[in-house]
Write a protein that holds these residues in place. Sequence first.
Motif, PDB file in Angstrom:
ATOM      1  N   GLN A  42       0.851  -1.191   0.000  1.00  0.00           N
ATOM      2  CA  GLN A  42       0.000   0.000   0.000  1.00  0.00           C
ATOM      3  C   GLN A  42       0.886   1.240   0.000  1.00  0.00           C
ATOM      4  N   THR A  43       0.427   2.317  -0.650  1.00  0.00           N
ATOM      5  CA  THR A  43       1.157   3.582  -0.654  1.00  0.00           C
ATOM      6  C   THR A  43       0.532   4.520   0.361  1.00  0.00           C
ATOM      7  N   TYR A  44       1.393   5.203   1.121  1.00  0.00           N
ATOM      8  CA  TYR A  44       0.943   6.134   2.152  1.00  0.00           C
ATOM      9  C   TYR A  44       1.644   7.478   1.967  1.00  0.00           C
ATOM     10  N   ALA A  45       0.913   8.554   2.274  1.00  0.00           N
ATOM     11  CA  ALA A  45       1.485   9.901   2.318  1.00  0.00           C
ATOM     12  C   ALA A  45       1.851  10.188   3.771  1.00  0.00           C
ATOM     13  N   VAL A  46       3.041  10.707   3.993  1.00  0.00           N
ATOM     14  CA  VAL A  46       3.476  11.062   5.342  1.00  0.00           C
ATOM     15  C   VAL A  46       2.891  12.435   5.677  1.00  0.00           C
ATOM     16  N   TYR A  68       3.026   9.674  11.059  1.00  0.00           N
ATOM     17  CA  TYR A  68       1.579   9.605  10.897  1.00  0.00           C
ATOM     18  C   TYR A  68       1.294   9.687   9.410  1.00  0.00           C
ATOM     19  N   VAL A  69       0.573   8.692   8.906  1.00  0.00           N
ATOM     20  CA  VAL A  69       0.371   8.551   7.462  1.00  0.00           C
ATOM     21  C   VAL A  69      -1.107   8.363   7.133  1.00  0.00           C
ATOM     22  N   GLN A  70      -1.425   8.540   5.856  1.00  0.00           N
ATOM     23  CA  GLN A  70      -2.753   8.194   5.349  1.00  0.00           C
ATOM     24  C   GLN A  70      -2.581   7.503   4.011  1.00  0.00           C
ATOM     25  N   SER A  71      -3.526   6.641   3.664  1.00  0.00           N
ATOM     26  CA  SER A  71      -3.495   5.962   2.368  1.00  0.00           C
ATOM     27  C   SER A  71      -3.553   7.009   1.269  1.00  0.00           C
ATOM     28  N   ALA A  72      -2.786   6.792   0.217  1.00  0.00           N
ATOM     29  CA  ALA A  72      -2.747   7.767  -0.875  1.00  0.00           C
ATOM     30  C   ALA A  72      -2.213   7.110  -2.135  1.00  0.00           C
ATOM     31  N   GLU A  73      -2.438   7.763  -3.249  1.00  0.00           N
ATOM     32  CA  GLU A  73      -1.804   7.380  -4.509  1.00  0.00           C
ATOM     33  C   GLU A  73      -0.676   8.360  -4.765  1.00  0.00           C
ATOM     34  N   ARG A  74       0.392   7.860  -5.344  1.00  0.00           N
ATOM     35  CA  ARG A  74       1.490   8.768  -5.693  1.00  0.00           C
ATOM     36  C   ARG A  74       1.004   9.731  -6.772  1.00  0.00           C
ATOM     37  N   PRO A  75       1.248  11.016  -6.585  1.00  0.00           N
ATOM     38  CA  PRO A  75       0.780  11.986  -7.574  1.00  0.00           C
ATOM     39  C   PRO A  75       1.552  11.871  -8.884  1.00  0.00           C
TER      40      PRO A  75
END
Length: 122
Positions: A42-46, A68-75
Amino acid sequence: MDNLESDSLPTEVILTHPRRSLGSICFDWTPQPGHYLDLQGQTYAVLERRHRYQLKSGRYRLYQISLYVQSAERPQERSLVDGRWVLGDATCRFNAHSELVRCAVNPDGPCSQCRSFEPNNT
Protein backbone atom coordinates in the motif's frame (compact mmCIF):
# COMPACT_ATOMS: atom_id res chain seq x y z
CA MET A 1 20.15 1.13 22.55
CA ASP A 2 22.33 4.00 23.76
CA ASN A 3 24.71 3.87 20.82
CA LEU A 4 22.08 3.72 18.07
CA GLU A 5 21.93 6.72 15.81
CA SER A 6 18.60 8.38 14.98
CA ASP A 7 18.46 6.96 11.45
CA SER A 8 18.75 3.39 12.76
CA LEU A 9 15.96 3.74 15.32
CA PRO A 10 12.79 1.84 14.53
CA THR A 11 10.13 4.24 13.32
CA GLU A 12 6.54 3.51 14.26
CA VAL A 13 4.20 4.07 11.31
CA ILE A 14 0.70 5.08 12.42
CA LEU A 15 -2.31 5.23 10.12
CA THR A 16 -4.34 8.34 10.98
CA HIS A 17 -7.79 7.04 10.01
CA PRO A 18 -8.78 4.60 11.30
CA ARG A 19 -6.02 5.14 13.84
CA ARG A 20 -3.83 2.07 14.16
CA SER A 21 -0.18 1.15 14.15
CA LEU A 22 1.18 -0.35 10.93
CA GLY A 23 4.34 -1.51 12.70
CA SER A 24 7.88 -0.36 13.44
CA ILE A 25 10.37 -0.11 10.59
CA CYS A 26 14.02 0.87 10.27
CA PHE A 27 14.21 3.11 7.21
CA ASP A 28 17.40 3.68 5.20
CA TRP A 29 16.14 7.21 4.44
CA THR A 30 14.36 9.93 6.43
CA PRO A 31 10.68 10.19 5.45
CA GLN A 32 9.33 13.71 5.99
CA PRO A 33 5.82 15.16 5.66
CA GLY A 34 4.89 15.22 1.99
CA HIS A 35 6.89 12.12 1.12
CA TYR A 36 5.30 8.87 0.02
CA LEU A 37 6.21 5.41 1.21
CA ASP A 38 5.18 1.91 0.24
CA LEU A 39 4.41 -0.52 3.02
CA GLN A 40 2.79 -3.95 2.80
CA GLY A 41 1.70 -3.33 -0.81
CA GLN A 42 0.00 0.00 0.00
CA THR A 43 1.16 3.58 -0.65
CA TYR A 44 0.94 6.13 2.15
CA ALA A 45 1.49 9.90 2.32
CA VAL A 46 3.48 11.06 5.34
CA LEU A 47 1.47 13.74 7.16
CA GLU A 48 3.51 14.26 10.30
CA ARG A 49 6.78 13.16 11.89
CA ARG A 50 7.22 13.22 15.67
CA HIS A 51 10.34 12.71 17.75
CA ARG A 52 10.33 11.75 21.40
CA TYR A 53 13.34 12.31 23.61
CA GLN A 54 14.41 10.79 26.91
CA LEU A 55 16.62 12.41 29.54
CA LYS A 56 19.42 9.99 30.35
CA SER A 57 22.67 10.77 32.17
CA GLY A 58 21.98 14.49 31.94
CA ARG A 59 21.45 14.47 28.16
CA TYR A 60 18.39 14.23 25.98
CA ARG A 61 18.51 11.33 23.55
CA LEU A 62 16.16 10.51 20.74
CA TYR A 63 14.40 7.28 21.66
CA GLN A 64 11.30 7.12 19.44
CA ILE A 65 10.22 8.35 16.02
CA SER A 66 6.60 8.20 14.84
CA LEU A 67 5.26 8.80 11.33
CA TYR A 68 1.58 9.60 10.90
CA VAL A 69 0.37 8.55 7.46
CA GLN A 70 -2.75 8.19 5.35
CA SER A 71 -3.50 5.96 2.37
CA ALA A 72 -2.75 7.77 -0.87
CA GLU A 73 -1.80 7.38 -4.51
CA ARG A 74 1.49 8.77 -5.69
CA PRO A 75 0.78 11.99 -7.57
CA GLN A 76 1.48 12.00 -11.29
CA GLU A 77 1.87 15.79 -11.42
CA ARG A 78 4.74 17.20 -9.39
CA SER A 79 7.02 20.21 -9.71
CA LEU A 80 10.44 20.83 -8.21
CA VAL A 81 10.44 24.14 -6.30
CA ASP A 82 13.47 25.30 -4.33
CA GLY A 83 14.80 21.73 -4.04
CA ARG A 84 11.56 20.07 -2.90
CA TRP A 85 8.73 18.36 -4.76
CA VAL A 86 5.29 19.97 -4.62
CA LEU A 87 1.97 18.71 -5.97
CA GLY A 88 0.73 19.93 -9.33
CA ASP A 89 2.01 22.55 -11.76
CA ALA A 90 3.92 25.14 -9.72
CA THR A 91 3.73 27.63 -12.60
CA CYS A 92 0.00 28.13 -11.88
CA ARG A 93 -0.98 31.16 -9.82
CA PHE A 94 -3.25 29.00 -7.62
CA ASN A 95 -0.71 26.27 -6.82
CA ALA A 96 -0.22 25.92 -3.05
CA HIS A 97 3.50 25.01 -3.37
CA SER A 98 2.84 22.24 -0.87
CA GLU A 99 3.78 18.57 -0.66
CA LEU A 100 0.30 17.77 0.68
CA VAL A 101 -2.15 20.13 -1.10
CA ARG A 102 -2.27 20.93 -4.83
CA CYS A 103 -4.47 24.06 -4.71
CA ALA A 104 -7.83 25.34 -3.44
CA VAL A 105 -9.36 25.61 -6.92
CA ASN A 106 -8.73 22.04 -8.11
CA PRO A 107 -7.27 20.03 -5.21
CA ASP A 108 -7.72 16.64 -6.89
CA GLY A 109 -6.27 17.74 -10.24
CA PRO A 110 -5.16 17.22 -12.82
CA CYS A 111 -3.64 20.64 -13.48
CA SER A 112 -3.35 19.99 -17.22
CA GLN A 113 -7.14 20.09 -17.66
CA CYS A 114 -8.00 22.75 -15.08
CA ARG A 115 -10.19 25.59 -16.40
CA SER A 116 -8.86 27.93 -13.69
CA PHE A 117 -5.18 27.57 -14.66
CA GLU A 118 -3.45 30.98 -14.67
CA PRO A 119 0.28 31.37 -15.22
CA ASN A 120 2.11 32.82 -12.24
CA ASN A 121 3.65 36.12 -13.38
CA THR A 122 5.97 36.56 -10.40
